[in-house]
Design an enzyme around this catalytic site. Structure first.
Site, short mmCIF file in Angstrom:
data_model
loop_
_atom_site.label_atom_id
_atom_site.label_comp_id
_atom_site.label_asym_id
_atom_site.label_seq_id
_atom_site.Cartn_x
_atom_site.Cartn_y
_atom_site.Cartn_z
N THR A 75 -9.92 2.08 -19.52
CA THR A 75 -9.70 1.22 -18.35
C THR A 75 -10.83 1.41 -17.35
O THR A 75 -11.69 2.29 -17.50
CB THR A 75 -8.37 1.56 -17.65
OG1 THR A 75 -8.47 2.89 -17.08
CG2 THR A 75 -7.20 1.52 -18.61
N LYS A 111 -0.06 14.77 -10.97
CA LYS A 111 0.86 14.24 -11.97
C LYS A 111 1.90 15.29 -12.38
O LYS A 111 3.06 14.95 -12.66
CB LYS A 111 0.09 13.75 -13.20
CG LYS A 111 -0.80 12.54 -12.92
CD LYS A 111 0.01 11.34 -12.43
CE LYS A 111 -0.84 10.09 -12.31
NZ LYS A 111 -0.05 8.91 -11.85
N TYR A 145 -6.20 15.52 -9.79
CA TYR A 145 -5.49 14.48 -10.53
C TYR A 145 -4.36 15.05 -11.40
O TYR A 145 -3.19 14.64 -11.27
CB TYR A 145 -6.46 13.67 -11.39
CG TYR A 145 -5.76 12.60 -12.20
CD1 TYR A 145 -5.32 11.43 -11.57
CD2 TYR A 145 -5.52 12.76 -13.56
CE1 TYR A 145 -4.65 10.45 -12.29
CE2 TYR A 145 -4.86 11.79 -14.28
CZ TYR A 145 -4.43 10.63 -13.65
OH TYR A 145 -3.76 9.67 -14.37
N ASP A 185 0.88 -1.17 0.00
CA ASP A 185 0.00 0.00 0.00
C ASP A 185 0.91 1.21 0.00
O ASP A 185 1.59 1.49 1.00
CB ASP A 185 -0.90 -0.01 1.23
CG ASP A 185 -1.82 1.19 1.32
OD1 ASP A 185 -1.64 2.15 0.54
OD2 ASP A 185 -2.73 1.18 2.18
N ASN A 243 3.23 2.72 -10.63
CA ASN A 243 2.00 2.73 -11.43
C ASN A 243 0.76 3.04 -10.60
O ASN A 243 -0.25 3.51 -11.14
CB ASN A 243 1.84 1.38 -12.11
CG ASN A 243 0.52 1.21 -12.80
OD1 ASN A 243 0.24 1.80 -13.84
ND2 ASN A 243 -0.36 0.38 -12.21
#
Length: 245
Positions: A198, A167, A163, A59, A86
């Site tokens: 996905t 990144k 988000y 985790d 990832n």
């Protein structure tokens, strides 16, 4: 045999990346927050004929879990050749700059940025024992500040307050890390697998999981002449796939 750890690898792009690396003869540690789910995935992969893949519980938001995974891999392999950060989350949607709660933004950064940093710092000791260590931080086109400032970019209107910025921060961290490791045989890059269909995005992306994973593998299994501190994107339509920051 080279060893690789992929975090968040029990489904989607991470899982497909594990498959492709296994087929290339690497020993793959499939990182999963839940060991039971990870082992169930390994069982399925074994039945499909894949070899040299093992589940490891990790985790990325739990330092004790990260350290335990490092100790396990150290006991079993003695080193780590490749780390693919990832694991990531999208967070609560919508994410407007005006109304998104600080707690929701922090939750995304906790996994996408601080989790990746925690794993990287913990595993650097094992990576430095490799002859050709590689660190691939999985990013997004939504992390490019240059593209986000270009009204002609096809995803210009896809803006979010958690988000994408998480990144962008991961990209910035990668630049610093690559610089600090420049005199060692490391290759440290950020890789955007492209807008891929996905579970992460309810299968809305135009790209395939196979293409996304193949792009990650291409820019991870590199030789000593490959660049470091670079930003590669599967959505950039040129031979090198280099994205603006």
């Amino acid at each position: 045999m080279k060893t690789v750890l992929i975090t968040g690898a029990n489904r989607s792009i991470g899982l497909e990346t594990a498959k492709q690396l296994s087929e290339k003869g690497l020993f793959v540690y499939l990182g999963s927050r839940n060991l039971t789910k990870g082992e169930e995935t390994i069982k399925d992969l074994t039945e499909q004929g894949f070899q040299n893949i093992k589940a490891v519980e990790i985790d990325v938001t739990n330092p004790e879990s990260v350290l335990k995974a490092k100790e396990q891999i150290e006991d079993e392999q003695g080193k780590l050749d490749i780390l693919i950060n990832n694991a990531g989350i999208l967070g609560v949607i919508p994410q407007t700059a005006e109304h998104t709660a600080i707690e929701d933004i922090k939750a995304v950064f906790e996994t996408n940025l601080f989790g990746a940093i925690s794993v990287t710092q913990t595993f650097l000791e094992l990576l430095k024992k490799s002859d050709q260590p590689r660190i691939s931080n999985i990013t997004s086109g939504l992390g490019s500040l240059t593209l986000h400032s270009d009204p002609s970019w096809k995803y210009y209107h896809v803006k979010n307050a958690a988000y994408g910025p998480s990144k962008s921060a991961l990209n910035a961290y990668t630049i610093v890390l690559a610089y600090e490791l420049r005199d060692l045989p490391f290759k440290v890059n950020v890789i955007d697998p492209g807008y891929t269909a996905t579970d992460f995005n309810h299968h809305n992306g135009p790209g395939s999981i196979e293409s996304a994973a193949s792009f990650i593998v291409k820019h991870t299994l590199t030789d000593e002449n490959a660049p470091t501190g670079q930003y590669f994107s599967n959505d950039i339509e040129d031979e090198d796939g280099i994205s603006p920051w």
